[in-house]
Design an enzyme around this catalytic site. Structure first.
Site, mmCIF file in Angstrom:
data_model
loop_
_atom_site.group_PDB
_atom_site.id
_atom_site.type_symbol
_atom_site.label_atom_id
_atom_site.label_comp_id
_atom_site.label_asym_id
_atom_site.label_seq_id
_atom_site.Cartn_x
_atom_site.Cartn_y
_atom_site.Cartn_z
ATOM 1 C CB CYS A 76 40.443 48.272 42.758
ATOM 2 S SG CYS A 76 41.872 49.381 42.884
ATOM 3 C CB ALA B 60 35.317 45.077 46.706
ATOM 4 N N PRO B 61 33.306 44.415 44.134
ATOM 5 C CG PRO B 61 31.074 44.247 43.418
ATOM 6 C CD PRO B 61 32.314 45.093 43.257
ATOM 7 N N GLY B 62 33.938 41.852 43.244
ATOM 8 C CA GLY B 62 34.452 40.561 42.806
ATOM 9 C C GLY B 62 33.969 40.054 41.467
ATOM 10 N N GLY B 63 33.175 40.832 40.750
ATOM 11 C CA GLY B 63 32.648 40.365 39.471
ATOM 12 C C GLY B 63 33.729 40.068 38.454
ATOM 13 C CE LYS B 64 35.266 45.449 35.516
ATOM 14 N NZ LYS B 64 34.233 45.900 36.472
ATOM 15 C CG ASP C 134 37.096 48.011 37.859
ATOM 16 O OD1 ASP C 134 36.939 49.137 37.358
ATOM 17 O OD2 ASP C 134 36.141 47.258 38.138
ATOM 18 C CB CYS D 285 32.385 52.500 35.500
ATOM 19 S SG CYS D 285 32.505 52.860 37.265
ATOM 20 C CG ASP E 34 38.516 46.773 47.495
ATOM 21 O OD1 ASP E 34 38.283 46.941 46.287
ATOM 22 O OD2 ASP E 34 38.142 47.575 48.378
#
Length: 458
Positions: free
Chosen positions: A277, A279-283, A346, A399, A300
Site C-alpha cells: 500500500c 502511496a505516497p511513497g515515503g516508506k 502499511d 498509524c 496501490d
C-alpha cells in the site's frame, strides 16, 4: 447664458464599468476563505484535497495564518462545539454559520489575535458568504463569549476535543492513558526530515541547515537519518530539496526500515520486496535508501496517489526502472510471478494516530468505519501471506491507536495462520504489547504507530 457660451460647455461623460465588473463580487476576506475550506471538510472532503489549492490562492504573507485557522479550528472542533451548543436556542442548520462560530471561538480561545479584530473579520466573513441575517447571531454569540470567557474557557479546556465514539474507544483500549492521549492529539505535530543516506549524512545535512540559519537537531540513534526542524520553514526552499537530499517523514514512520534487518532476517539486499500500500511513497523510498533489493514492487489501488510515489522516487534519484516497479493494483488480489522475500504492509486504518497532522479525520471518520477497515486488513494479511516465500518476512504497520486494528488484528492472524510466527521487536522506542509494539503520539516525539513483524516458517 448666451447661445455661444452654451455651445462651449462640454457635456459630462459618465464612464460606466463593464457589465462583468459591475457584477463581480468583492473578494472574500481571509476568514471567509477559511470557512469555505472548513465547509468542504464538513461536506466530506479531506483537507489534503482542498487545503493546498486554497493556500495557493492566498497571499504568501497570509498563508501561515490561513493554515493555522483551518488546522486549529478542526483540531479543536469538538471542544469548541461543547462551548457553542449550550449557547444556542435551537440547532444550527447552515454549515456557513456553524463554521463561522467555531472559527470565531477558536480565535478567542487559542490565538493572540485581538478579540475585536477576530470578531469583526468573522462577522464580515459570514456576511460575505451570504449570511447577512445570521451574522447578527455570530456577532452576539462571540461577544457573549468574550464576556463569559473565563468559565467558557474552562469548558473548552476540559473537553477531550474528540468525537464521542473515538473518546469511548480510546478509554476502552487505554483506560489509564486515554486522557493523556486526547490531550496530546490537541497539539500540532513536530516536523521531521529523513536524510537520504545515499546522498548525505545526517551530520552533513545538519551543517547545511545551520549555514542557512535553520534551527534543527538530530534525534535518537534508533532513527539514524532523522532530523527534527525546530522552526517553521518552506520545505521546497530547504537546501537540497530538488536534489533529493531529504524527505519529510514522521519520526515513528521512519522506524519500519530497521524492522527488516536483524539476526534472523539479514536485510533486503538482493531480495524481492513488495510495498503493498505504497502511496505516497515515503516508506518505499526509505527501503530503497537503506537497501539494494534485486527488485522492489510498489503498488496501490489509487492511481492518482501513485503519481506522488513516482515523483518522490525521481526526486530522490531512486527510480531505477530496471529494479523498481510502480503499479496500480489491489493488494488484496495482487499476485506475484514468484513469491517475494519481504512484504511491507502499511495497512489502511483509521489514522487515529496522526490526528495532529490531519485534524479533518476527527470529522470524517465514523465509528462504523472501524469494522469495515478491520475486515479489509484481515483480507490483506491473508492474501499477501500467500505471496510470501517460506523464510520471508512481512512487516505490518498502521498509524492507528485502536487495538482492533493493531494487536487484536495480529493476534487473530497468528491464531488462524500456523506457519506465521511473531518476531519480537527488541528496541527502546515505543512500548511492548502482547503482540507487536505501539508508539503513542509524542512517544519519542513522533506520531501514533503500531508495528508487528511476522516471519513465515513453512
Amino acid at each position: 447664458m448666451s447661445q455661444d457660451n452654451a455651445r462651449s460647455v462640454k457635456p459630462r461623460k459618465f464612464h460606466n464599468p463593464p457589465a462583468n465588473a459591475r457584477t463581480r463580487p468583492a473578494p472574500l476576506n481571509l476568514r471567509a476563505q477559511v470557512i469555505r475550506v472548513i465547509i468542504a471538510v464538513l461536506d466530506g472532503q479531506s483537507l489534503s484535497a482542498v487545503l493546498p489549492a486554497a493556500l495557493e490562492k492566498t497571499l504568501e504573507r497570509d498563508r501561515g495564518l490561513f493554515n493555522e485557522l483551518v488546522m486549529g479550528t478542526l483540531r479543536h472542533w469538538f471542544a469548541l462545539d461543547a462551548v457553542l451548543q449550550p449557547m444556542l436556542a435551537r440547532p444550527l442548520t447552515d454549515s456557513r454559520v456553524q463554521a463561522a462560530l467555531h472559527l470565531g471561538l477558536y480565535q478567542i480561545f487559542q490565538t493572540r489575535i485581538p478579540a475585536h479584530a477576530a470578531i469583526s473579520e468573522t462577522v464580515d466573513a459570514a456576511k460575505q458568504l451570504g449570511q447577512e441575517k445570521a451574522s447578527g447571531l455570530v456577532n452576539a454569540l462571540l461577544r457573549r463569549t468574550l464576556r463569559e470567557q473565563t468559565e467558557l474557557q474552562e469548558i473548552f479546556e476540559a473537553h477531550h476535543a474528540l468525537p464521542d465514539w473515538f473518546a469511548a474507544a480510546l478509554e476502552q483500549d487505554w483506560a489509564e492513558e486515554w486522557q493523556g492521549l486526547a490531550e496530546s492529539l490537541r497539539h500540532s505535530a513536530p516536523l521531521f526530515l529523513r536524510v537520504n543516506k545515499r546522498q548525505r549524512t545526517r551530520t552533513g545535512y545538519l551543517d547545511a541547515l545551520a549555514l542557512q540559519g535553520i534551527n534543527a537537531n538530530s534525534t535518537d540513534n534508533a532513527t539514524p537519518e532523522a532530523i527534527q526542524l525546530l522552526q517553521h520553514v518552506n520545505i521546497p526552499s530547504l537546501p537540497g530539496y530538488l536534489e533529493g537530499w531529504f524527505s519529510v517523514q514522521d519520526l515513528n514512520a521512519q522506524r519500519c526500515a530497521g524492522l527488516f534487518s536483524d539476526a534472523h532476517f539479514n536485510g533486503l539486499d538482493g531480495k524481492t520486496v513488495l510495498d503493498a500500500c505504497a502511496a505516497p511513497g515515503g516508506k518505499t523510498a526509505h527501503l530503497l535508501e537503506q537497501f539494494s533489493p534485486s527488485h522492489m514492487t510498489a503498488i496501490d489501488s489509487d492511481s492518482y496517489r501513485l503519481k506522488r510515489v513516482r515523483e518522490n522516487l525521481n526526486r530522490l534519484e531512486l527510480f531505477d526502472q530496471t529494479r523498481v516497479t510502480v503499479a496500480t493494483a489491489d493488494a488484496s488480489a495482487w499476485t506475484a510471478a514468484e513469491p517475494v522475500d519481504a512484504i511491507l504492509l502499511d495497512a489502511p486504518c483509521s489514522a487515529t494516530g496522526v490526528l495532529r497532522r490531519h485534524p479533518d479525520i476527527r470529522l470524517l471518520r465514523q465509528s462504523t468505519d472501524i469494522a469495515t477497515t478491520v475486515a479489509l486488513q484481515a483480507t490483506l494479511l491473508d492474501h499477501l501471506w500467500t505471496q510470501l516465500k517460506v523464510g520471508g518476512r512481512l512487516v505490518y504497520i498502521t498509524c492507528s491507536l485502536l487495538k482492533d486494528e493493531n494487536e487484536h488484528q495480529i493476534a487473530a492472524f497468528l491464531k488462524r495462520t500456523p506457519n506465521a510466527t511473531e518476531h519480537e521487536i527488541d528496541t527502546s522506542w515505543g512500548f511492548k504489547r502482547p503482540v507487536g509494539r505501539q508508539c503513542f503520539p509524542e512517544t519519542d516525539g513522533g506520531d501514533g504507530f503500531y508495528f508487528a513483524v511476522l516471519d513465515k516458517t513453512t
